[in-house]
Design an enzyme around this catalytic site. Sequence first.
Site, PDB file in Angstrom:
ATOM      1  CB  CYS A  68       0.825   7.777  -8.487  1.00  0.00           C
ATOM      2  SG  CYS A  68       1.699   7.859 -10.051  1.00  0.00           S
TER       3      CYS A  68
ATOM      4  CD  GLU B 104       0.919  16.248 -12.104  1.00  0.00           C
ATOM      5  OE1 GLU B 104       0.247  15.318 -12.563  1.00  0.00           O
ATOM      6  OE2 GLU B 104       0.507  17.427 -12.112  1.00  0.00           O
TER       7      GLU B 104
ATOM      8  CD  GLU C 123      -2.090   7.136  -3.334  1.00  0.00           C
ATOM      9  OE1 GLU C 123      -1.754   8.078  -2.590  1.00  0.00           O
ATOM     10  OE2 GLU C 123      -1.649   6.999  -4.494  1.00  0.00           O
TER      11      GLU C 123
ATOM     12  CE  LYS D 282      11.741  17.984   1.242  1.00  0.00           C
ATOM     13  NZ  LYS D 282      12.221  16.644   1.642  1.00  0.00           N
TER      14      LYS D 282
HETATM   15  N1  LIG Z   1       0.834  11.670  -9.867  1.00  0.00           N
HETATM   16  C1  LIG Z   1       2.082  11.285  -9.987  1.00  0.00           C
HETATM   17  O1  LIG Z   1       2.708  11.450 -11.028  1.00  0.00           O
HETATM   18  C2  LIG Z   1       2.763  10.602  -8.830  1.00  0.00           C
HETATM   19  C3  LIG Z   1       3.982   9.966  -9.047  1.00  0.00           C
HETATM   20  C4  LIG Z   1       4.618   9.335  -7.964  1.00  0.00           C
HETATM   21  C5  LIG Z   1       4.032   9.359  -6.707  1.00  0.00           C
HETATM   22  N2  LIG Z   1       2.839   9.972  -6.543  1.00  0.00           N
HETATM   23  C6  LIG Z   1       2.198   9.963  -5.219  1.00  0.00           C
HETATM   24  O2  LIG Z   1       3.187  10.181  -4.217  1.00  0.00           O
HETATM   25  C7  LIG Z   1       2.813   9.579  -2.996  1.00  0.00           C
HETATM   26  C8  LIG Z   1       3.965   8.745  -2.478  1.00  0.00           C
HETATM   27  O3  LIG Z   1       5.108   9.527  -2.354  1.00  0.00           O
HETATM   28  P1  LIG Z   1       5.616  10.112  -0.972  1.00  0.00           P
HETATM   29  O4  LIG Z   1       5.270   9.176   0.136  1.00  0.00           O
HETATM   30  O5  LIG Z   1       7.033  10.502  -1.176  1.00  0.00           O
HETATM   31  O6  LIG Z   1       4.701  11.393  -0.823  1.00  0.00           O
HETATM   32  P2  LIG Z   1       4.801  12.546   0.294  1.00  0.00           P
HETATM   33  O7  LIG Z   1       3.728  13.521  -0.033  1.00  0.00           O
HETATM   34  O8  LIG Z   1       4.856  11.992   1.646  1.00  0.00           O
HETATM   35  O9  LIG Z   1       6.228  13.207   0.026  1.00  0.00           O
HETATM   36  C9  LIG Z   1       6.570  13.753  -1.233  1.00  0.00           C
HETATM   37  C10 LIG Z   1       7.704  14.734  -1.042  1.00  0.00           C
HETATM   38  O10 LIG Z   1       7.213  15.827  -0.272  1.00  0.00           O
HETATM   39  C11 LIG Z   1       8.127  16.093   0.776  1.00  0.00           C
HETATM   40  N3  LIG Z   1       7.393  16.773   1.856  1.00  0.00           N
HETATM   41  C12 LIG Z   1       6.696  16.227   2.868  1.00  0.00           C
HETATM   42  N4  LIG Z   1       6.153  17.212   3.627  1.00  0.00           N
HETATM   43  C13 LIG Z   1       6.495  18.390   3.056  1.00  0.00           C
HETATM   44  C14 LIG Z   1       6.236  19.751   3.361  1.00  0.00           C
HETATM   45  N5  LIG Z   1       5.496  20.133   4.400  1.00  0.00           N
HETATM   46  N6  LIG Z   1       6.779  20.706   2.553  1.00  0.00           N
HETATM   47  C15 LIG Z   1       7.509  20.366   1.482  1.00  0.00           C
HETATM   48  N7  LIG Z   1       7.798  19.091   1.171  1.00  0.00           N
HETATM   49  C16 LIG Z   1       7.292  18.115   1.933  1.00  0.00           C
HETATM   50  C17 LIG Z   1       8.716  14.746   1.106  1.00  0.00           C
HETATM   51  O11 LIG Z   1       9.934  14.884   1.794  1.00  0.00           O
HETATM   52  C18 LIG Z   1       8.893  14.173  -0.281  1.00  0.00           C
HETATM   53  O12 LIG Z   1      10.078  14.664  -0.862  1.00  0.00           O
HETATM   54  C19 LIG Z   1       1.598   8.735  -3.336  1.00  0.00           C
HETATM   55  O13 LIG Z   1       0.456   9.432  -2.931  1.00  0.00           O
HETATM   56  C20 LIG Z   1       1.659   8.625  -4.852  1.00  0.00           C
HETATM   57  O14 LIG Z   1       0.417   8.363  -5.454  1.00  0.00           O
HETATM   58  C21 LIG Z   1       2.199  10.609  -7.562  1.00  0.00           C
HETATM   59  N1  LIG Z   2       4.525   6.890 -14.340  1.00  0.00           N
HETATM   60  C1  LIG Z   2       4.388   5.696 -13.546  1.00  0.00           C
HETATM   61  C2  LIG Z   2       3.811   5.972 -12.201  1.00  0.00           C
HETATM   62  C3  LIG Z   2       4.432   7.080 -11.423  1.00  0.00           C
HETATM   63  C4  LIG Z   2       3.854   7.129 -10.051  1.00  0.00           C
HETATM   64  O1  LIG Z   2       4.133   6.425  -9.163  1.00  0.00           O
HETATM   65  C5  LIG Z   2       3.470   4.705 -14.240  1.00  0.00           C
HETATM   66  O2  LIG Z   2       2.899   5.019 -15.271  1.00  0.00           O
HETATM   67  O3  LIG Z   2       3.315   3.603 -13.726  1.00  0.00           O
END
Ligand SMILES: NC(=O)c1ccc[n+]([C@@H]2O[C@H](COP(=O)([O-])OP(=O)(O)OC[C@H]3O[C@@H](n4cnc5c(N)ncnc54)[C@H](O)[C@@H]3O)[C@@H](O)[C@H]2O)c1
Ligand SMILES: N[C@@H](CCC=O)C(=O)O
Length: 515
Positions: free
Chosen positions: A320, A286, A416, A205
Amino acid sequence: MLEAFKPEPFTNFKDEQNRADFEAALKKVEGELEGKYPLIIGGERITTEQKIVSVNPSKKGEVIGRVSKADQALAEKAIQVAAETFEEWKRVPAEHRARYLFKTAALLRRRKHEFSAWLVKEAGKSWVEADADTAEAIDFLEYYGRDMIRLAQPQELTRLPGEDNEAFYIPLGVGIVIPPWNFPLAIMCGMTVSSIVTGNTVVLKPASATPVIAYKFMELLEEAGLPAGVVNYLPGSGSEVGDYLVEHPQTRFITFTGSRDVGLRINELAAKRSDKQKWIKRVVAEMGGKNAVIVDKDADLEAAAQGIVASAFGFSGQKCSAGSRAIILEDVYDQVLQLVVEKTEQLKVGDVSKPDTFTGPVIDEAAQSKILEYIEIGKQEGRLLAGGEKGSDEGFFVQPTIFADVDPNARIAQEEIFGPVVAFIKAKDFDHALQIANNTEYGLTGSVYSRNRYNLEKAREEFYVGNLYFNRKSTGAIVGVHPFGGFNMSGTNAKTGDQDYLLNFLLKKAVSEIL
Ligand SMILES: NC(=O)c1ccc[n+]([C@@H]2O[C@H](COP(=O)([O-])OP(=O)(O)OC[C@H]3O[C@@H](n4cnc5c(N)ncnc54)[C@H](O)[C@@H]3O)[C@@H](O)[C@H]2O)c1
Ligand SMILES: N[C@@H](CCC=O)C(=O)O
């Protein structure tokens, strides 16, 4: 014989030919905008009435594509197809599965700039950021393919006389892949191919802001010959389709990357056993970060200022790993602050189709409004020294913003923001700086700029983050080099791009025979 894994090099955009090639790729993609994209379930294209309209965040009026949106009946169909396909796919030898990844990597490498151009258009990434995203996707394909071959080798066990013992890995079953929009190619690709190279089948998805790039990746998997039904492409709303997929009794695991709140919700829903469910669902989640860059009093201040700017404002702070807190020892606080303000004022903000734009838009109107609300909060909590406003209304722009003299417990130092906003915090000494850095519920990345070996070793022990960097920015982990994933509310520490990662999607079976 396979070559050892080597990270994909980044493109040098100072080279004229590379710039011309990238311009040509952008032109090609511009000619393909406004396409219509169906769902793909078991190889079947399914068009629905309801659509997700994907737009260019640099140019609100430009439609990238219209993507069919699934409902719960289609989600059910996708799970059933994935479950049927699993019965065949799990029997495909690991090396064969890995070859689909290597072929996909080769296809992607050939069309690298074209995929990066889609990232410029759909996600608002600058050329350099888009190129790094595509390179990381290639890396995940090459790395996880090799790692599955390694994991499929016979394993060393202690031998007992008269007994034949063996241990090997088997897949879990049907997985749900829920990636974020901010690395819409690399993270989406890494989460998907790690799940399938281990023998599982999935429902993917994609994030609603970036479904077109995920569709393009699906086409690539098909071109590589991946059997229908191994990956099922199912765009849809998180609340309707996402919850349905997560709660489904046939779902064996969920691999999620995204915000803390959605990750915690998925974890909670997945933990509830539904009727007929035979297993404990595995959840890889994550999540976010509130990362700190510490600058010691004897650091190279120029390098530190550059690192703060890159960490805070690269891809408009929408990583992130972004460094959204700059914790500076009081001895050098004013100097570092001034250097960072000067560098920030020189950043070009605007449409990322132009090669020299450093800071592009944020992803959509909701993100822009949320960031602007935090900026208003910041005006109460700190001294505004740069930015503080939105940019041109052509896209969803926010000026890179610096707040000085922020209290470590202020909201802009704790929550954040996921935008181009950095909070400067003054520390009395290095211990105080570490204490401030660890004063967060997250624990993803961190940087320390210092020339003091004692302090660096102290940070190595005490700075509580999954990815700690010395004398470099807090972003830009490379597959195989910097195993990526955090502590505490930053997630399950699954460590992408690492030799432990594929174990998240496998079970280990031991067989013993008395001879
Ligand atoms: N730790 C990591 O490796 C990492 C990497 C990239 C992004 N992030 C984090 O991601 C966030 C930004 O991404 P975002 O805005 O897409 O996050 P989000 O949580 O809004 O959405 C992530 C995914 O979850 C889906 N989603 C939303 N509600 C859902 C539900 N109820 N059930 C199932 N799926 C659902 C969304 O459609 C999307 O595909 C930031 O907090 C960032 O720090 C973390
Ligand atoms: N792996 C990426 C971050 C992914 C999350 O947004 C970095 O190391 O900057």
